[in-house]
Motif scaffolding. Sequence first.
Motif, PDB file in Angstrom:
ATOM      1  N   LEU A   1     -14.783  -8.325  11.308  1.00  0.00           N
ATOM      2  CA  LEU A   1     -14.642  -9.191  10.138  1.00  0.00           C
ATOM      3  C   LEU A   1     -13.277  -9.060   9.463  1.00  0.00           C
ATOM      4  CD1 LEU A   1     -18.183  -8.580   8.591  1.00  0.00           C
ATOM      5  CD2 LEU A   1     -17.403 -10.608   9.839  1.00  0.00           C
ATOM      6  N   GLY A   2     -12.443  -8.163   9.964  1.00  0.00           N
ATOM      7  CA  GLY A   2     -11.120  -7.975   9.370  1.00  0.00           C
ATOM      8  C   GLY A   2     -11.142  -7.251   8.048  1.00  0.00           C
ATOM      9  N   HIS A   3     -12.174  -6.443   7.819  1.00  0.00           N
ATOM     10  CA  HIS A   3     -12.263  -5.683   6.584  1.00  0.00           C
ATOM     11  C   HIS A   3     -11.413  -4.419   6.671  1.00  0.00           C
ATOM     12  CE1 HIS A   3     -16.485  -7.507   5.535  1.00  0.00           C
ATOM     13  NE2 HIS A   3     -15.516  -8.408   5.580  1.00  0.00           N
TER      14      HIS A   3
ATOM     15  N   ILE B   1     -24.805  -4.555   5.556  1.00  0.00           N
ATOM     16  CA  ILE B   1     -24.150  -4.106   4.326  1.00  0.00           C
ATOM     17  C   ILE B   1     -22.639  -4.242   4.452  1.00  0.00           C
ATOM     18  CG2 ILE B   1     -23.729  -2.132   2.811  1.00  0.00           C
ATOM     19  CD1 ILE B   1     -26.514  -3.376   2.515  1.00  0.00           C
ATOM     20  N   THR B   2     -22.098  -3.800   5.561  1.00  0.00           N
ATOM     21  CA  THR B   2     -20.656  -3.923   5.778  1.00  0.00           C
ATOM     22  C   THR B   2     -20.210  -5.376   5.712  1.00  0.00           C
ATOM     23  OG1 THR B   2     -20.359  -1.883   7.041  1.00  0.00           O
ATOM     24  CG2 THR B   2     -18.841  -3.657   7.521  1.00  0.00           C
ATOM     25  N   ALA B   3     -21.029  -6.264   6.225  1.00  0.00           N
ATOM     26  CA  ALA B   3     -20.666  -7.685   6.261  1.00  0.00           C
ATOM     27  C   ALA B   3     -20.496  -8.285   4.872  1.00  0.00           C
ATOM     28  CB  ALA B   3     -21.710  -8.477   7.047  1.00  0.00           C
ATOM     29  N   ILE B   4     -21.228  -7.768   3.887  1.00  0.00           N
ATOM     30  CA  ILE B   4     -21.126  -8.349   2.545  1.00  0.00           C
ATOM     31  C   ILE B   4     -20.087  -7.627   1.679  1.00  0.00           C
ATOM     32  CG2 ILE B   4     -23.514  -9.158   2.593  1.00  0.00           C
ATOM     33  CD1 ILE B   4     -24.221  -6.832   0.686  1.00  0.00           C
ATOM     34  N   CYS B   5     -19.505  -6.557   2.225  1.00  0.00           N
ATOM     35  CA  CYS B   5     -18.508  -5.788   1.478  1.00  0.00           C
ATOM     36  C   CYS B   5     -17.102  -6.183   1.911  1.00  0.00           C
ATOM     37  CB  CYS B   5     -18.718  -4.287   1.703  1.00  0.00           C
ATOM     38  SG  CYS B   5     -20.264  -3.660   1.005  1.00  0.00           S
ATOM     39  N   GLY B   6     -16.134  -5.732   1.145  1.00  0.00           N
ATOM     40  CA  GLY B   6     -14.747  -6.012   1.501  1.00  0.00           C
ATOM     41  C   GLY B   6     -14.079  -4.864   2.222  1.00  0.00           C
ATOM     42  N   GLY B   7     -14.607  -3.644   2.018  1.00  0.00           N
ATOM     43  CA  GLY B   7     -14.010  -2.466   2.618  1.00  0.00           C
ATOM     44  C   GLY B   7     -15.061  -1.460   3.015  1.00  0.00           C
ATOM     45  N   LEU B   8     -14.667  -0.549   3.918  1.00  0.00           N
ATOM     46  CA  LEU B   8     -15.586   0.467   4.443  1.00  0.00           C
ATOM     47  C   LEU B   8     -14.929   1.833   4.364  1.00  0.00           C
ATOM     48  CD1 LEU B   8     -18.140   1.393   6.075  1.00  0.00           C
ATOM     49  CD2 LEU B   8     -16.866   0.789   8.146  1.00  0.00           C
TER      50      LEU B   8
ATOM     51  N   LEU C   1     -14.367   8.269  16.868  1.00  0.00           N
ATOM     52  CA  LEU C   1     -14.195   7.171  15.916  1.00  0.00           C
ATOM     53  C   LEU C   1     -12.785   6.591  16.015  1.00  0.00           C
ATOM     54  CD1 LEU C   1     -16.039   8.657  12.810  1.00  0.00           C
ATOM     55  CD2 LEU C   1     -16.567   6.440  13.866  1.00  0.00           C
ATOM     56  N   LEU C   2     -11.786   7.455  16.151  1.00  0.00           N
ATOM     57  CA  LEU C   2     -10.408   6.971  16.275  1.00  0.00           C
ATOM     58  C   LEU C   2     -10.222   6.099  17.507  1.00  0.00           C
ATOM     59  CD1 LEU C   2      -8.030   9.925  15.286  1.00  0.00           C
ATOM     60  CD2 LEU C   2      -8.578   7.873  13.991  1.00  0.00           C
ATOM     61  N   LYS C   3     -10.960   6.410  18.566  1.00  0.00           N
ATOM     62  CA  LYS C   3     -10.840   5.639  19.805  1.00  0.00           C
ATOM     63  C   LYS C   3     -11.514   4.272  19.695  1.00  0.00           C
ATOM     64  CE  LYS C   3     -10.793   9.689  22.863  1.00  0.00           C
ATOM     65  NZ  LYS C   3     -11.596  10.433  23.876  1.00  0.00           N
ATOM     66  N   LYS C   4     -12.603   4.207  18.931  1.00  0.00           N
ATOM     67  CA  LYS C   4     -13.443   3.012  18.954  1.00  0.00           C
ATOM     68  C   LYS C   4     -13.362   2.141  17.707  1.00  0.00           C
ATOM     69  CE  LYS C   4     -16.686   5.190  22.134  1.00  0.00           C
ATOM     70  NZ  LYS C   4     -18.061   5.693  22.361  1.00  0.00           N
ATOM     71  N   VAL C   5     -12.754   2.665  16.640  1.00  0.00           N
ATOM     72  CA  VAL C   5     -12.642   1.913  15.387  1.00  0.00           C
ATOM     73  C   VAL C   5     -11.186   1.905  14.952  1.00  0.00           C
ATOM     74  CG1 VAL C   5     -13.348   1.782  12.961  1.00  0.00           C
ATOM     75  CG2 VAL C   5     -14.990   2.569  14.693  1.00  0.00           C
ATOM     76  N   LYS C   6     -10.705   0.754  14.499  1.00  0.00           N
ATOM     77  CA  LYS C   6      -9.344   0.663  13.966  1.00  0.00           C
ATOM     78  C   LYS C   6      -9.398   0.988  12.473  1.00  0.00           C
ATOM     79  CE  LYS C   6      -5.015  -0.455  13.285  1.00  0.00           C
ATOM     80  NZ  LYS C   6      -4.934   0.095  11.919  1.00  0.00           N
ATOM     81  N   PHE C   7      -8.655   2.024  12.074  1.00  0.00           N
ATOM     82  CA  PHE C   7      -8.625   2.433  10.677  1.00  0.00           C
ATOM     83  C   PHE C   7      -7.306   2.028  10.032  1.00  0.00           C
ATOM     84  CE2 PHE C   7     -11.738   5.281  12.559  1.00  0.00           C
ATOM     85  CZ  PHE C   7     -12.781   5.173  11.653  1.00  0.00           C
ATOM     86  N   ASP C   8      -7.408   1.465   8.843  1.00  0.00           N
ATOM     87  CA  ASP C   8      -6.209   1.119   8.082  1.00  0.00           C
ATOM     88  C   ASP C   8      -5.587   2.362   7.469  1.00  0.00           C
ATOM     89  OD1 ASP C   8      -6.211  -2.018   7.983  1.00  0.00           O
ATOM     90  OD2 ASP C   8      -8.276  -1.378   7.652  1.00  0.00           O
TER      91      ASP C   8
ATOM     92  N   PHE D   1     -20.274   4.152  13.740  1.00  0.00           N
ATOM     93  CA  PHE D   1     -19.690   3.308  14.782  1.00  0.00           C
ATOM     94  C   PHE D   1     -20.096   1.845  14.615  1.00  0.00           C
ATOM     95  CE2 PHE D   1     -19.414   7.521  16.646  1.00  0.00           C
ATOM     96  CZ  PHE D   1     -18.152   7.505  17.232  1.00  0.00           C
ATOM     97  N   LEU D   2     -21.356   1.611  14.268  1.00  0.00           N
ATOM     98  CA  LEU D   2     -21.814   0.240  14.064  1.00  0.00           C
ATOM     99  C   LEU D   2     -21.082  -0.417  12.896  1.00  0.00           C
ATOM    100  CD1 LEU D   2     -25.678   0.703  14.515  1.00  0.00           C
ATOM    101  CD2 LEU D   2     -24.161  -0.611  16.014  1.00  0.00           C
ATOM    102  N   ALA D   3     -20.993   0.288  11.794  1.00  0.00           N
ATOM    103  CA  ALA D   3     -20.329  -0.265  10.611  1.00  0.00           C
ATOM    104  C   ALA D   3     -18.839  -0.456  10.874  1.00  0.00           C
ATOM    105  CB  ALA D   3     -20.538   0.660   9.414  1.00  0.00           C
ATOM    106  N   GLY D   4     -18.207   0.519  11.535  1.00  0.00           N
ATOM    107  CA  GLY D   4     -16.785   0.404  11.836  1.00  0.00           C
ATOM    108  C   GLY D   4     -16.480  -0.787  12.730  1.00  0.00           C
ATOM    109  N   LYS D   5     -17.301  -0.970  13.747  1.00  0.00           N
ATOM    110  CA  LYS D   5     -17.101  -2.103  14.656  1.00  0.00           C
ATOM    111  C   LYS D   5     -17.267  -3.429  13.914  1.00  0.00           C
ATOM    112  CE  LYS D   5     -18.887  -4.213  18.908  1.00  0.00           C
ATOM    113  NZ  LYS D   5     -19.919  -4.144  19.977  1.00  0.00           N
TER     114      LYS D   5
END
Length: 273
Positions: free
Chosen positions: A83-85, A51-58, A107-114, A74-78
Amino acid sequence: MFSKILSNVREKCPLIHNITNYVTVNDVANILLACGGSPIMSDDEGEVEEITAICGGLNINIGTLNKNTIPSMFLAGKKANELGHKVLLDPVGAGASALRTNTALDLLKKVKFDVIRGNISEIKTLAVGSGTTKGVDADVSDAVTEENLDKSIAFAKEFAAKTKSVIAITGAIDLVCDSEKCYVIRNGRAEMGKITGTGCQLSGMTAAFITANPDNILEATAAAVCAMGLAGQLAWKKMQDGDGNSTYRNRIIDAIYNMTGKELEEGAIYEIR
């Protein structure tokens, strides 16, 4: 500037994957539709990467964590990072329990949040690694006020530099900061606090704004915060005798749906510090 940001959302209709809490999931979907985005709600680890792969943002919201949805975040964030979303974290209730706090910190440690968007208590919890909140509301001792505004801005900028994220602290006075610039926003109504989910709605809408304006994350976030606060003001003007918080919630969504770029540009109340 804000007019163009809103226009981009409506022209691009960004598809946003929401792993959000079930208290407000319907309102998040509707506010996304109202602002011009398109929502998908999916939190099963068997499909979140697809699902994340077909979307532009999470949009990740930890409001109703459980053992099934945490791995999905974690899976979706990674996958979104790969994909640079654009990715947003709403650390609802961080500080209220060890599970919420530790999950948000992990989550902050393992996922980059904009963008990281929360109330001041939640953001302070992430910054220091522990804290307290009153349910999912900010502790009154943590409120951003005119008296502590300079200190609060400095704190938000420092946390933005540390996380390399735009920090959006919402409350009576809203702060939207990167490491160098802060939008101090004074739109909104106190009555918005009587509705469950205005923060969750704002997070979903912000995810759409940054996805449609990927080169302007700070301004897109500020535009979303101004739009939500302005919607609260416009909606309140239409309240009638006998109306309550349920009607107010619907009027806010309608105000976003009907908001024009000109209206947002002229109605946004902010200063840059």
